[in-house]
Design a protein around this motif. Structure first.
Motif, short mmCIF file in Angstrom:
data_model
loop_
_atom_site.label_atom_id
_atom_site.label_comp_id
_atom_site.label_asym_id
_atom_site.label_seq_id
_atom_site.Cartn_x
_atom_site.Cartn_y
_atom_site.Cartn_z
N ALA A 191 3.82 15.90 0.47
CA ALA A 191 3.51 17.24 -0.01
C ALA A 191 3.76 18.21 1.14
N VAL A 192 4.52 19.25 0.87
CA VAL A 192 4.86 20.25 1.89
C VAL A 192 4.80 21.63 1.26
N SER A 193 4.56 22.64 2.09
CA SER A 193 4.45 24.00 1.58
C SER A 193 5.79 24.59 1.19
N ASN A 194 6.86 24.14 1.86
CA ASN A 194 8.21 24.65 1.58
C ASN A 194 9.17 23.47 1.39
N PRO A 195 9.26 22.94 0.18
CA PRO A 195 10.09 21.75 -0.05
C PRO A 195 11.54 21.94 0.37
N ASP A 196 12.12 23.12 0.15
CA ASP A 196 13.52 23.33 0.49
C ASP A 196 13.79 23.11 1.98
N LYS A 197 12.81 23.44 2.81
CA LYS A 197 12.96 23.30 4.26
C LYS A 197 13.13 21.84 4.67
N THR A 211 0.85 -1.19 0.00
CA THR A 211 0.00 0.00 0.00
C THR A 211 0.89 1.24 0.00
N ARG A 212 0.68 2.10 -0.97
CA ARG A 212 1.49 3.31 -1.10
C ARG A 212 0.89 4.42 -0.23
N VAL A 213 1.73 5.00 0.61
CA VAL A 213 1.28 6.01 1.56
C VAL A 213 1.87 7.37 1.20
N ALA A 214 1.03 8.40 1.24
CA ALA A 214 1.48 9.77 1.07
C ALA A 214 1.23 10.54 2.37
N ILE A 215 2.09 11.48 2.67
CA ILE A 215 1.94 12.31 3.86
C ILE A 215 1.89 13.78 3.42
N VAL A 216 0.92 14.51 3.95
CA VAL A 216 0.86 15.95 3.70
C VAL A 216 1.24 16.66 4.99
N GLY A 217 2.37 17.35 4.97
CA GLY A 217 2.85 18.04 6.16
C GLY A 217 3.94 17.25 6.86
N LEU A 218 5.07 17.90 7.11
CA LEU A 218 6.18 17.22 7.79
C LEU A 218 6.56 17.96 9.06
N GLY A 219 5.54 18.18 9.91
CA GLY A 219 5.80 18.67 11.26
C GLY A 219 6.22 17.49 12.12
N PRO A 220 6.14 17.63 13.45
CA PRO A 220 6.57 16.55 14.34
C PRO A 220 5.87 15.22 14.07
N ILE A 221 4.57 15.23 13.83
CA ILE A 221 3.84 13.98 13.57
C ILE A 221 4.19 13.43 12.20
N GLY A 222 4.14 14.29 11.19
CA GLY A 222 4.44 13.84 9.84
C GLY A 222 5.82 13.23 9.72
N ARG A 223 6.80 13.86 10.36
CA ARG A 223 8.17 13.34 10.30
C ARG A 223 8.29 11.99 11.02
#
Length: 207
Positions: free
Chosen positions: A119-125, A88-100
């Protein structure tokens, strides 16, 4: 360590339920009741990220079972269809503490699951974090995720819920929504999930 009985029942319900599963703490007085179709259940919250990840696993197994059932309809009855031939392929939107944390757990390896995109609002970060993973996922726009994933985990600002959930449930896929309150103003998403046999999974608050 075995999962407590009530949480085990919750995880098992995630595999069976085709639309929405709402999770609430037992000490609250419930304000949500099951609809005639039985698409809303009230259970306790998760006390740790580990339990949340276990719930993601259960939801993914349920999705894989439904996917295999659809495959069997379209294939010759004499052909064997394996439930583990494709993770099962999983995508995550947002890489805050939970997403990470969830991304790291998936990258370390969870049977039957693979992290396919974020998917993140600031990929470079987040490039350094993603580059440090064993299998760095693709960085995609939100509206592209349903093309490359079977399940999405929303760890983003609540105003993005509709744009994250809609494309998945309209294709009969699964969305795990952390911004649970946003669903109160989006009954259309629940109707969309019911129509297309998608699934909205809601672990509430305490995360």
């Amino acid at each position: 360590r075995h999962m407590p009985r009530r949480r085990l029942e919750t995880a098992q319900a995630a595999e069976r339920r085709p639309t929405t599963l709402a999770l609430m703490p037992l000490h609250w007085r419930p304000r949500v009741r099951a609809r005639p179709g039985g698409d809303v259940a009230i259970h306790e919250i998760f006390s740790s990220i580990g339990e949340f990840i276990s719930f993601v696993e259960a939801a993914a197994r349920g999705l894989a079972c439904r996917r295999d059932e659809r495959n069997r309809v379209n294939q010759d009855m004499t052909e064997t269809v394996s439930s583990d031939h494709a993770p099962t392929r999983v995508a995550i939107v947002g890489l805050g503490p939970i997403g990470r944390t969830v991304a790291q757990a998936l990258d370390e390896g969870i049977d039957g699951l693979t992290l396919s995109a974020v998917a993140v609002s600031n990929p470079d970060k987040h490039r350094d974090f993603l580059a440090g993973l064993k299998r760095p996922p693709a960085i995609r726009a939100i509206d592209e995720l349903a093309d490359v994933a079977d399940l999405v985990i929303e760890c983003a600002p609540s105003h993005l819920v509709e744009s994250i959930v809609g494309p998945f449930v309209s294709r009969g896929k699964t969305a795990i929504v952390l911004s649970a309150g946003a669903l109160l103003s989006h009954d259309d998403l629940i109707a969309l999930a019911r129509k297309h046999r998608g699934q909205i999974v809601v672990p509430t608050g305490a995360l």
